[in-house]
Design a protein around this motif. Structure first.
Motif, short mmCIF file in Angstrom:
data_model
loop_
_atom_site.label_atom_id
_atom_site.label_comp_id
_atom_site.label_asym_id
_atom_site.label_seq_id
_atom_site.Cartn_x
_atom_site.Cartn_y
_atom_site.Cartn_z
N ARG A 1 0.75 -1.22 0.14
CA ARG A 1 -0.19 0.02 0.06
C ARG A 1 1.06 1.16 -0.03
N ILE A 2 0.84 1.90 -0.87
CA ILE A 2 1.83 3.20 -1.15
C ILE A 2 1.02 4.31 -1.61
N ASN A 3 0.83 5.47 -0.96
CA ASN A 3 0.21 6.64 -0.86
C ASN A 3 -1.45 6.20 -1.15
N GLY A 4 -1.85 5.31 -0.37
CA GLY A 4 -3.33 5.00 -0.45
C GLY A 4 -3.70 4.00 -1.78
N LYS A 5 -2.76 3.54 -2.40
CA LYS A 5 -3.12 2.80 -3.36
C LYS A 5 -2.34 1.23 -3.13
N GLN A 6 -2.98 0.32 -3.73
CA GLN A 6 -2.37 -1.15 -3.78
C GLN A 6 -1.68 -1.34 -4.86
N ILE A 7 -0.35 -1.43 -4.83
CA ILE A 7 0.68 -1.70 -5.89
C ILE A 7 1.29 -2.83 -5.89
N GLN A 8 1.51 -3.59 -7.07
CA GLN A 8 2.31 -4.66 -6.99
C GLN A 8 3.85 -4.30 -7.29
N VAL A 9 4.72 -4.60 -6.40
CA VAL A 9 6.00 -4.34 -6.51
C VAL A 9 7.08 -5.54 -6.24
N ALA A 10 8.09 -5.16 -7.24
CA ALA A 10 9.12 -6.27 -7.36
C ALA A 10 10.58 -5.55 -7.33
N GLU A 11 11.44 -6.16 -6.76
CA GLU A 11 12.89 -5.74 -7.24
C GLU A 11 13.72 -6.94 -7.45
N PHE A 12 14.39 -6.77 -8.46
CA PHE A 12 15.22 -7.90 -9.10
C PHE A 12 16.53 -7.25 -9.94
N ILE B 1 13.65 -1.84 -9.83
CA ILE B 1 12.36 -1.72 -9.21
C ILE B 1 11.09 -1.64 -9.98
N TYR B 2 10.11 -2.40 -9.82
CA TYR B 2 9.01 -2.58 -10.92
C TYR B 2 7.85 -2.62 -10.26
N HIS B 3 7.03 -1.71 -10.59
CA HIS B 3 5.68 -1.36 -10.04
C HIS B 3 4.53 -1.86 -11.23
N ILE B 4 3.45 -2.54 -10.74
CA ILE B 4 2.19 -2.71 -11.44
C ILE B 4 1.10 -1.87 -10.77
N ILE B 5 0.66 -0.95 -11.52
CA ILE B 5 -0.64 -0.09 -10.73
C ILE B 5 -1.95 -0.14 -11.63
#
Length: 214
Positions: free
Chosen positions: A152-163, A175-179
């Protein structure tokens, strides 16, 4: 599905996997040429179209550079908002780097990058299904196990990955976000050389976390 993505530009048949495959291709166009001065016909300064200036607290190697809130118009006509360091520049022709990019920005040294790809939500069951497809495509391209976490980032649910991955011999970290937005699923990701990742990580996170579709 067999991974048929290649640096030569050969495209797989499935259009969704084209987008996933091409996610990694800009690395070589950008990072190998690191240190070259951008020309005025290729790049535009973030200062030319900032809507508001404000300092964003962030732990980074250069905290003296202020962040500016900038509106960026994607190639699809949608307007996106990011907080960027004032010395970052916008790619005038992002499609020349990756044909699916809506926009791309980078630092003036061209060592740190942010890219954005969007997909119509109506083509996918939900964000979980979309994330599974994205994960599969990324893993097939990198040979790396990738795990997205729901944050949860700034009130939004975000899929996050680092690789990290090695792309044609170049070590790159992401750093990868799916929004999820009102109309699209957005792949927003930052990347740099792996050797610079710890130094760049907080700055990239600050930029990614500021993303808004206006």
């Amino acid at each position: 599905m067999e991974n048929r993505c290649s640096l030569s530009g050969e495209e797989p048949e499935n259009s969704f996997f084209i987008r996933i495959c091409l996610v990694l291709l800009p690395v070589l166009f950008l990072l190998v040429g690191c240190g070259q001065e951008p020309t005025t016909t290729e790049r535009s300064s973030t200062q030319s179209s900032t809507s508001e200036s404000r300092v964003i607290p962030a732990s980074s190697s250069d905290t003296s550079i202020p962040f500016l809130t900038k509106n960026i118009t994607g190639l699809n006509g949608m307007v996106y908002q990011l907080s960027l360091p004032s010395n970052w520049i916008e790619e005038v022709d992002p499609a020349s780097r990756n044909k699916d990019f809506q926009f791309m920005v980078s630092d003036e040294k061209q060592e740190e990058f942010i890219g954005c790809i969007t997909e119509n939500k109506e083509d996918f069951a939900d964000i979980e299904a979309y994330t599974k497809l994205a994960t599969k495509g990324l893993e097939e391209n990198t040979g790396t196990k990738i795990g997205f976490q729901n944050e949860r980032i700034n009130g939004k649910q975000i899929q996050v990955a680092e690789f990290s991955a090695v792309v044609d011999g170049v070590k790159v970290s992401y750093i990868y976000h799916i929004i999820e937005t009102k109309t699209a699923y957005v792949q927003l990701y930052g990347w740099t050389y792996t050797r610079l990742f710890e130094e760049s990580k907080d700055r990239l996170k600050t930029i990614l976390n500021s993303f808004e579709e206006t």
